[in-house]
Design an enzyme around this catalytic site. Structure first.
Site, PDB file in Angstrom:
ATOM      1  N   HIS A 138     -13.581  -2.897  -2.033  1.00 35.56           N
ATOM      2  CA  HIS A 138     -12.623  -2.468  -0.849  1.00 35.56           C
ATOM      3  C   HIS A 138     -12.925  -3.200   0.356  1.00 35.56           C
ATOM      4  O   HIS A 138     -12.845  -2.846   1.360  1.00 35.56           O
ATOM      5  CB  HIS A 138     -12.878  -0.940  -0.755  1.00 35.56           C
ATOM      6  N   SER A 156       0.896  -1.232   0.060  1.00 34.47           N
ATOM      7  CA  SER A 156       0.107   0.242  -0.011  1.00 34.47           C
ATOM      8  C   SER A 156       0.854   1.222  -0.011  1.00 34.47           C
ATOM      9  O   SER A 156       1.920   1.272   0.610  1.00 34.47           O
ATOM     10  CB  SER A 156      -0.868   0.030   1.306  1.00 34.47           C
ATOM     11  N   TYR A 205      -2.173   5.116  -4.303  1.00 32.63           N
ATOM     12  CA  TYR A 205      -3.200   6.132  -3.755  1.00 32.63           C
ATOM     13  C   TYR A 205      -2.603   7.461  -4.773  1.00 32.63           C
ATOM     14  O   TYR A 205      -1.520   7.732  -4.388  1.00 32.63           O
ATOM     15  CB  TYR A 205      -3.333   6.381  -2.503  1.00 32.63           C
ATOM     16  N   LYS A 263      -7.912  -0.902  -9.576  1.00 34.73           N
ATOM     17  CA  LYS A 263      -8.646  -1.557  -8.606  1.00 34.73           C
ATOM     18  C   LYS A 263      -9.966  -0.774  -7.898  1.00 34.73           C
ATOM     19  O   LYS A 263      -9.847   0.497  -7.849  1.00 34.73           O
ATOM     20  CB  LYS A 263      -7.584  -1.706  -7.242  1.00 34.73           C
ATOM     21  N   THR A 292      -5.609   2.411  -7.028  1.00 36.90           N
ATOM     22  CA  THR A 292      -6.853   2.164  -6.470  1.00 36.90           C
ATOM     23  C   THR A 292      -7.842   3.417  -6.615  1.00 36.90           C
ATOM     24  O   THR A 292      -7.337   4.416  -6.213  1.00 36.90           O
ATOM     25  CB  THR A 292      -6.790   2.054  -4.730  1.00 36.90           C
TER      26      THR A 292
HETATM   27  C1  FMN Z   1      -7.483  -2.192   7.385  1.00 34.47           C
HETATM   28  C2  FMN Z   1      -7.559  -2.272   5.679  1.00 34.47           C
HETATM   29  C3  FMN Z   1      -6.791  -1.374   4.999  1.00 34.47           C
HETATM   30  C4  FMN Z   1      -6.835  -1.384   3.621  1.00 34.47           C
HETATM   31  N1  FMN Z   1      -6.141  -0.586   3.075  1.00 34.47           N
HETATM   32  C5  FMN Z   1      -5.912  -0.338   1.656  1.00 34.47           C
HETATM   33  C6  FMN Z   1      -4.866   0.187   1.019  1.00 34.47           C
HETATM   34  O1  FMN Z   1      -4.217   0.904   1.641  1.00 34.47           O
HETATM   35  N2  FMN Z   1      -5.059   0.341  -0.452  1.00 34.47           N
HETATM   36  C7  FMN Z   1      -5.844  -0.296  -0.979  1.00 34.47           C
HETATM   37  O2  FMN Z   1      -6.026  -0.353  -2.275  1.00 34.47           O
HETATM   38  N3  FMN Z   1      -6.831  -1.181  -0.302  1.00 34.47           N
HETATM   39  C8  FMN Z   1      -6.762  -1.055   0.965  1.00 34.47           C
HETATM   40  N4  FMN Z   1      -7.670  -2.104   1.789  1.00 34.47           N
HETATM   41  C9  FMN Z   1      -8.644  -2.950   0.874  1.00 34.47           C
HETATM   42  C10 FMN Z   1      -7.987  -4.431   0.412  1.00 34.47           C
HETATM   43  O3  FMN Z   1      -6.837  -4.081  -0.367  1.00 34.47           O
HETATM   44  C11 FMN Z   1      -8.938  -5.248  -0.184  1.00 34.47           C
HETATM   45  O4  FMN Z   1      -9.588  -4.562  -1.264  1.00 34.47           O
HETATM   46  C12 FMN Z   1      -9.924  -5.681   0.816  1.00 34.47           C
HETATM   47  O5  FMN Z   1      -9.541  -5.735   2.373  1.00 34.47           O
HETATM   48  C13 FMN Z   1     -10.623  -7.136   0.593  1.00 34.47           C
HETATM   49  O6  FMN Z   1     -11.629  -7.434   1.247  1.00 34.47           O
HETATM   50  P1  FMN Z   1     -11.494  -8.635   2.368  1.00 34.47           P
HETATM   51  O7  FMN Z   1     -10.709  -7.933   3.479  1.00 34.47           O
HETATM   52  O8  FMN Z   1     -13.082  -9.155   2.661  1.00 34.47           O
HETATM   53  O9  FMN Z   1     -10.741  -9.901   1.844  1.00 34.47           O
HETATM   54  C14 FMN Z   1      -7.832  -2.025   3.052  1.00 34.47           C
HETATM   55  C15 FMN Z   1      -8.688  -2.960   3.826  1.00 34.47           C
HETATM   56  C16 FMN Z   1      -8.475  -3.111   5.199  1.00 34.47           C
HETATM   57  C17 FMN Z   1      -9.199  -4.306   5.633  1.00 34.47           C
HETATM   58  O1  173 Z   2      -8.916   2.097   5.365  1.00 37.89           O
HETATM   59  C1  173 Z   2      -8.854   1.689   4.106  1.00 37.89           C
HETATM   60  O2  173 Z   2      -9.578   0.883   3.674  1.00 37.89           O
HETATM   61  C2  173 Z   2      -7.650   2.234   3.258  1.00 37.89           C
HETATM   62  O3  173 Z   2      -7.898   1.665   2.127  1.00 37.89           O
HETATM   63  C3  173 Z   2      -6.625   2.975   3.485  1.00 37.89           C
HETATM   64  C4  173 Z   2      -6.886   4.275   2.914  1.00 37.89           C
HETATM   65  C5  173 Z   2      -5.843   5.336   3.238  1.00 37.89           C
HETATM   66  C6  173 Z   2      -4.870   4.804   4.072  1.00 37.89           C
HETATM   67  C7  173 Z   2      -4.587   3.512   4.480  1.00 37.89           C
HETATM   68  C8  173 Z   2      -5.638   2.568   4.313  1.00 37.89           C
END
Ligand code: FMN
Ligand code: 173
Length: 384
Positions: free
Chosen positions: A281, A127, A149, A257, A175
């Protein structure tokens, strides 16, 4: 070869020496196990969804509506789960989804995740909001992609892409569904937002172009640096034609994404993108959204021959992976389960969570009568 299933034998054999796995092998139970062991702020942040939690629930319910129809007397004793996605060789059609701020659940954060993944040759998608600089995570040495991002400042964007390329990240995941954070009651009720505590800002704070836009360094004026971070990553000044900027500054393949609508998938193909990741997401952005799995078949059918279709949101078990593959995904990304693994047991916990999923997938595939992921079509399933 049925190498992933070996984890099953390994666990039973260790039982003879009174060893049991570090935590449950059932990822659908991981959340409640993690809840009892994690701090409420970080747990709520990871587990939470947008609004009522309806989208995250819908993601799981969508899997239950598709049932696997196993075949018998096929040759599935030995299996080969390996595949290639965006030029990256995968031991199985599974990658680790980009998840920011992992240090809120374990001090080693993304470095531990990257080490566990590297040992299994499973790619990570790092990320933009990682707790460790992308160069430190790259040192783990495994296959790696970078999630962007897309910052509002083109200099910062170009600089991040330059650094990621130099550090050996081979594909870019952009994303598009999170240009601001959704209404997330779990975090709001605790007034918990990691970035305001300077978690997840490591890539920006170490970036020369980001630092150049500050009067004082992040070390000297943290609140101002955080303010710049928030403004850089919030807003909707991006349009389809600006994808050309990313092409100019990134030599490898690019995936978009957060695609849910078939017209957006078509547009991604028209713009020459290499992949889309069908995803909502993990239900964290739009409350009441279509389950990601329900968006998958139409998108795979429409653009599957023009770009690679990947999937995430709700994957917990081997059966879930099989269903997503049968509905047209080339590979899936695993989200929360590996983060709970990290929270519960650090690097070893991520390894256990990922090995459990791969073993379950390997066995479910074989027992359903298939040797390789490529053999899966919608015919393997029935919707009930
Ligand atoms: C705590 C957390 C942080 C996340 N941070 C990001 C991120 O920084 N960038 C991103 O593209 N998706 C982020 N996501 C989304 C995940 O990449 C992914 O799409 C999602 O967790 C998939 O669903 P699942 O947790 O049900 O498997 C985040 C998800 C969670 C749970
Ligand atoms: O929390 C999230 O789902 C996420 O994608 C995120 C967004 C910015 C910074 C870190 C995680």
């Amino acid at each position: 070869m049925a190498e992933h299933a070996q984890y099953q034998n390994e666990i039973y054999l260790q039982g003879l020496a009174d060893h049991v796995p570090p935590f449950t092998t059932d990822a659908t139970r991981l959340e409640s196990v993690a809840e009892s062991r994690m701090e409420p702020g970080p747990f709520g942040y990871v587990a939470g969804g947008a609004g009522s939690g309806d989208t995250a629930r819908a993601n799981r319910e969508a899997f239950a509506r598709w049932r696997i129809v196993p075949r018998v007397l096929t040759d599935a004793t030995t299996r080969d789960l390996s595949t290639t996605v965006l030029g990256t060789a995968l031991p199985a059609p599974v990658l680790l989804a980009p998840i920011g701020v992992q240090s809120i659940v374990h001090p080693d954060g993304e470095v531990a995740t990257a080490r566990a993944a590297a040992a299994l040759d499973v790619p990570i998608v790092l990320s933009t909001a990682s707790s460790y600089p992308l160069e430190d995570v790259a040192a783990a040495g495994g296959p790696r992609w970078f999630q962007l991002y897309w910052p509002n400042d083109p200099e910062v964007c170009a600089s991040l892409l330059r650094r990621a390329e130099a550090a050996g990240y081979t594909a870019l995941v952009v994303t598009l569904d999170t240009w601001t954070l959704a209404w997330r009651p779990r975090d709001l009720d605790q007034a918990y937002l990691p970035f305001l505590r300077a978690s997840g800002v490591a890539n920006a704070f170490t970036d020369p172009a980001f630092r150049a836009g500050l009067e004082k360094s992040p070390e000297d004026d943290q609140p101002m640096a955080i303010l710049r971070w928030v403004s850089l990553f919030t807003g909707t000044d991006k349009r389809w034609d600006q994808l050309a900027f990313l092409r100019e500054h990134w030599d490898g393949p690019i995936a978009l994404k957060g695609i849910q609508h078939v017209d957006d998938a078509r547009r991604a193909a028209d713009e020459g993108m290499d992949a889309v990741i069908v995803s909502n997401h993990g239900g964290r952005q739009v409350d009441g959204a279509l389950a990601a799995l329900d968006a998958l078949p139409e998108i795979a059918q429409a653009v599957g021959d023009r770009l690679e279709v990947l999937f995430d949101s709700g994957i917990r078990t081997g059966a879930d992976v099989l269903k997503a593959l049968a509905l047209g995904a080339k590979a899936v990304l695993l989200g929360r389960p590996y983060v709970y693994g990290l929270a519960l047991a650090g690097e070893a916990g991520v390894r256990h969570a990922v090995r459990s999923l791969l073993a379950d997938l390997d066995l479910t595939l074989g027992l359903s009568g298939y040797r390789t992921p490529a053999e899966l079509t919608p015919d393997a399933l029935r919707r009930v």
